[in-house]
Design a protein around this motif. Structure first.
Motif, PDB file in Angstrom:
ATOM      1  N   MET A  92      17.955 -15.542  28.446  1.00 62.77           N
ATOM      2  CA  MET A  92      18.193 -15.118  27.070  1.00 62.77           C
ATOM      3  C   MET A  92      17.059 -15.608  26.179  1.00 62.77           C
ATOM      4  O   MET A  92      16.445 -16.638  26.450  1.00 62.77           O
ATOM      5  N   GLY A  93      16.807 -14.867  25.123  1.00 63.88           N
ATOM      6  CA  GLY A  93      15.807 -15.281  24.155  1.00 63.88           C
ATOM      7  C   GLY A  93      16.454 -15.503  22.802  1.00 63.88           C
ATOM      8  O   GLY A  93      17.360 -14.764  22.411  1.00 63.88           O
ATOM      9  N   LEU A  94      16.009 -16.521  22.092  1.00 66.21           N
ATOM     10  CA  LEU A  94      16.529 -16.826  20.758  1.00 66.21           C
ATOM     11  C   LEU A  94      15.380 -16.810  19.767  1.00 66.21           C
ATOM     12  O   LEU A  94      14.374 -17.498  19.958  1.00 66.21           O
ATOM     13  N   LEU A  95      15.535 -16.015  18.715  1.00 63.44           N
ATOM     14  CA  LEU A  95      14.531 -15.924  17.663  1.00 63.44           C
ATOM     15  C   LEU A  95      15.195 -16.352  16.354  1.00 63.44           C
ATOM     16  O   LEU A  95      16.105 -15.684  15.868  1.00 63.44           O
ATOM     17  N   SER A  96      14.745 -17.469  15.813  1.00 62.36           N
ATOM     18  CA  SER A  96      15.339 -18.019  14.592  1.00 62.36           C
ATOM     19  C   SER A  96      14.348 -17.896  13.440  1.00 62.36           C
ATOM     20  O   SER A  96      13.207 -18.355  13.545  1.00 62.36           O
ATOM     21  N   ILE A  97      14.779 -17.272  12.357  1.00 64.97           N
ATOM     22  CA  ILE A  97      13.934 -17.091  11.176  1.00 64.97           C
ATOM     23  C   ILE A  97      14.127 -18.304  10.275  1.00 64.97           C
ATOM     24  O   ILE A  97      15.238 -18.579   9.821  1.00 64.97           O
ATOM     25  N   CYS A  98      13.049 -19.022  10.027  1.00 64.73           N
ATOM     26  CA  CYS A  98      13.154 -20.282   9.293  1.00 64.73           C
ATOM     27  C   CYS A  98      12.156 -20.300   8.135  1.00 64.73           C
ATOM     28  O   CYS A  98      10.975 -20.612   8.311  1.00 64.73           O
ATOM     29  N   ARG A  99      12.638 -19.933   6.981  1.00 60.21           N
ATOM     30  CA  ARG A  99      11.846 -19.990   5.752  1.00 60.21           C
ATOM     31  C   ARG A  99      12.797 -20.420   4.635  1.00 60.21           C
ATOM     32  O   ARG A  99      13.083 -19.653   3.713  1.00 60.21           O
ATOM     33  N   PRO A 100      13.330 -21.617   4.733  1.00 65.74           N
ATOM     34  CA  PRO A 100      14.441 -22.036   3.868  1.00 65.74           C
ATOM     35  C   PRO A 100      14.123 -22.028   2.381  1.00 65.74           C
ATOM     36  O   PRO A 100      15.020 -21.818   1.555  1.00 65.74           O
ATOM     37  N   GLU A 101      12.856 -22.252   2.029  1.00 71.73           N
ATOM     38  CA  GLU A 101      12.514 -22.296   0.607  1.00 71.73           C
ATOM     39  C   GLU A 101      12.688 -20.935  -0.066  1.00 71.73           C
ATOM     40  O   GLU A 101      12.774 -20.848  -1.290  1.00 71.73           O
ATOM     41  N   ARG A 102      12.756 -19.853   0.739  1.00 77.37           N
ATOM     42  CA  ARG A 102      12.962 -18.499   0.206  1.00 77.37           C
ATOM     43  C   ARG A 102      14.209 -17.858   0.817  1.00 77.37           C
ATOM     44  O   ARG A 102      14.329 -16.643   0.851  1.00 77.37           O
ATOM     45  N   ARG A 103      15.131 -18.686   1.285  1.00 81.77           N
ATOM     46  CA  ARG A 103      16.356 -18.192   1.924  1.00 81.77           C
ATOM     47  C   ARG A 103      16.035 -17.212   3.057  1.00 81.77           C
ATOM     48  O   ARG A 103      16.700 -16.207   3.249  1.00 81.77           O
ATOM     49  N   ASN A 104      14.958 -17.515   3.763  1.00 81.18           N
ATOM     50  CA  ASN A 104      14.507 -16.725   4.922  1.00 81.18           C
ATOM     51  C   ASN A 104      14.071 -15.311   4.552  1.00 81.18           C
ATOM     52  O   ASN A 104      14.095 -14.407   5.404  1.00 81.18           O
ATOM     53  N   ALA A 105      13.671 -15.099   3.303  1.00 79.96           N
ATOM     54  CA  ALA A 105      13.193 -13.776   2.888  1.00 79.96           C
ATOM     55  C   ALA A 105      11.997 -13.363   3.744  1.00 79.96           C
ATOM     56  O   ALA A 105      11.138 -14.176   4.093  1.00 79.96           O
ATOM     57  N   LEU A 106      11.939 -12.081   4.058  1.00 82.47           N
ATOM     58  CA  LEU A 106      10.885 -11.555   4.920  1.00 82.47           C
ATOM     59  C   LEU A 106       9.612 -11.291   4.125  1.00 82.47           C
ATOM     60  O   LEU A 106       9.623 -10.537   3.154  1.00 82.47           O
ATOM     61  N   ASN A 107       8.516 -11.900   4.549  1.00 84.45           N
ATOM     62  CA  ASN A 107       7.206 -11.501   4.053  1.00 84.45           C
ATOM     63  C   ASN A 107       6.408 -10.962   5.236  1.00 84.45           C
ATOM     64  O   ASN A 107       6.912 -10.910   6.366  1.00 84.45           O
ATOM     65  N   LEU A 108       5.182 -10.536   5.009  1.00 85.63           N
ATOM     66  CA  LEU A 108       4.405  -9.929   6.087  1.00 85.63           C
ATOM     67  C   LEU A 108       4.170 -10.906   7.235  1.00 85.63           C
ATOM     68  O   LEU A 108       4.211 -10.519   8.405  1.00 85.63           O
ATOM     69  N   ARG A 109       3.935 -12.166   6.912  1.00 86.84           N
ATOM     70  CA  ARG A 109       3.695 -13.155   7.963  1.00 86.84           C
ATOM     71  C   ARG A 109       4.918 -13.301   8.865  1.00 86.84           C
ATOM     72  O   ARG A 109       4.798 -13.316  10.098  1.00 86.84           O
ATOM     73  N   VAL A 110       6.094 -13.386   8.266  1.00 82.58           N
ATOM     74  CA  VAL A 110       7.325 -13.530   9.049  1.00 82.58           C
ATOM     75  C   VAL A 110       7.585 -12.268   9.869  1.00 82.58           C
ATOM     76  O   VAL A 110       7.946 -12.339  11.049  1.00 82.58           O
ATOM     77  N   LYS A 111       7.382 -11.104   9.255  1.00 88.92           N
ATOM     78  CA  LYS A 111       7.594  -9.851   9.987  1.00 88.92           C
ATOM     79  C   LYS A 111       6.680  -9.762  11.205  1.00 88.92           C
ATOM     80  O   LYS A 111       7.107  -9.367  12.294  1.00 88.92           O
ATOM     81  N   ARG A 112       5.410 -10.123  11.025  1.00 91.87           N
ATOM     82  CA  ARG A 112       4.468 -10.065  12.152  1.00 91.87           C
ATOM     83  C   ARG A 112       4.849 -11.059  13.236  1.00 91.87           C
ATOM     84  O   ARG A 112       4.717 -10.770  14.431  1.00 91.87           O
ATOM     85  N   ALA A 113       5.330 -12.226  12.829  1.00 94.03           N
ATOM     86  CA  ALA A 113       5.753 -13.225  13.813  1.00 94.03           C
ATOM     87  C   ALA A 113       6.956 -12.722  14.610  1.00 94.03           C
ATOM     88  O   ALA A 113       7.029 -12.918  15.830  1.00 94.03           O
ATOM     89  N   ILE A 114       7.898 -12.062  13.931  1.00 94.56           N
ATOM     90  CA  ILE A 114       9.064 -11.507  14.626  1.00 94.56           C
ATOM     91  C   ILE A 114       8.617 -10.460  15.637  1.00 94.56           C
ATOM     92  O   ILE A 114       9.078 -10.439  16.782  1.00 94.56           O
ATOM     93  N   VAL A 115       7.705  -9.578  15.224  1.00102.20           N
ATOM     94  CA  VAL A 115       7.194  -8.540  16.129  1.00102.20           C
ATOM     95  C   VAL A 115       6.550  -9.170  17.356  1.00102.20           C
ATOM     96  O   VAL A 115       6.817  -8.769  18.496  1.00102.20           O
ATOM     97  N   GLU A 116       5.698 -10.168  17.144  1.00103.55           N
ATOM     98  CA  GLU A 116       5.005 -10.814  18.263  1.00103.55           C
ATOM     99  C   GLU A 116       5.993 -11.460  19.229  1.00103.55           C
ATOM    100  O   GLU A 116       5.868 -11.326  20.452  1.00103.55           O
TER     101      GLU A 116
END
Length: 244
Positions: A1-25
């Protein structure tokens, strides 16, 4: 199994381009790993994803969206060769709601909140929000939620078919991982075929959808896993699936 955790607490995990690209990768890496048979996406610090980063998006042009492929992450989830499960605690709003609805299964805590509030900042959903809502909840709920931008309580989302299962607060990830583990024990080719039948058949006329299902069903009889699964059943033992 794979686990992908979005961690950007200062923005309530809001998606920016950097986070989106990291999720894709990460999704592409997990998709290429034969040992990974299911993927769970979750947030952190009590939030799933509270939206897309408005501060970054405010000055973007249409060309910026095209060149930045700002919707790529949603396509990667939908095209994934592995089942993707969303474990939702707290807010799943705007792009966060679209991220959850792009997944195959959505497990939500009872206090979670969904919604497409884009209209409140002068735009509209642009990464599947209107279309996923329409296909799950119908025209009238979709228009109500999209035109008001109101948040959708988890139980209402569940009753509207946006959520697969409700769990107590704090237990979404545990339940999602348990489901992922259960799916990981199933024959991979059958898992992929079932996902393909649902995704390809969902928007097709019934006769076409039935034909898609039948062809996928027949193809599985060329697999080693079909032979192993049926032989194990008859021999009353646990099967050993190989994804072949």
């Amino acid at each position: 199994m794979g686990l992908l955790s979005i961690c950007r607490p200062e923005r309530r995990n809001a998606l920016n381009l950097r986070v989106k690209r990291a999720i894709v990768e990460h999704l592409q890496r997990l998709g290429a790993d034969a040992a990974v048979r299911a993927v769970v996406i979750t947030g952190s610090d009590g939030y799933f994803v509270a939206g897309t980063d408005i501060a970054e998006m405010e000055h973007m042009s249409p060309t910026d969206h095209v060149l930045g492929a700002t919707d790529e992450v949603f396509h990667v989830i939908r095209r994934s060769s592995k089942p993707v499960i969303a474990a939702v605690e707290g807010y799943a709003l705007g792009g966060g709601c679209e991220l959850a609805l792009a997944c195959d299964i959505v497990i939500a805590a009872e206090d979670a909140r969904f919604g497409q509030p884009e209209i409140r900042v002068g735009i509209m959903p642009g990464a599947g929000g209107t279309q996923h809502l329409l296909r799950a909840a119908g025209r009238y709920k979709t228009l109500l939620w999209s035109l008001t931008g109101d948040m959708i309580p988890a139980r209402e989302a569940y009753l509207a078919n946006l959520v697969s299962e409700l769990v107590p607060k704090g237990e979404a990830l545990t339940r999602a991982m348990a489901i992922a583990e259960q799916i990981a024990g199933m024959p991979p080719l059958a898992v992929q075929s079932i996902r393909d039948a649902v995704r390809w058949g969902g928007d097709a006329p019934l006769e076409s959808a039935l034909a898609i299902e039948r062809r996928l069903f027949e193809r599985l009889f060329d697999s080693r896993d079909q032979k192993e699964g049926m032989r194990a059943f008859l021999e009353k033992r646990a099967p050993a699936y190989q994804g072949r």
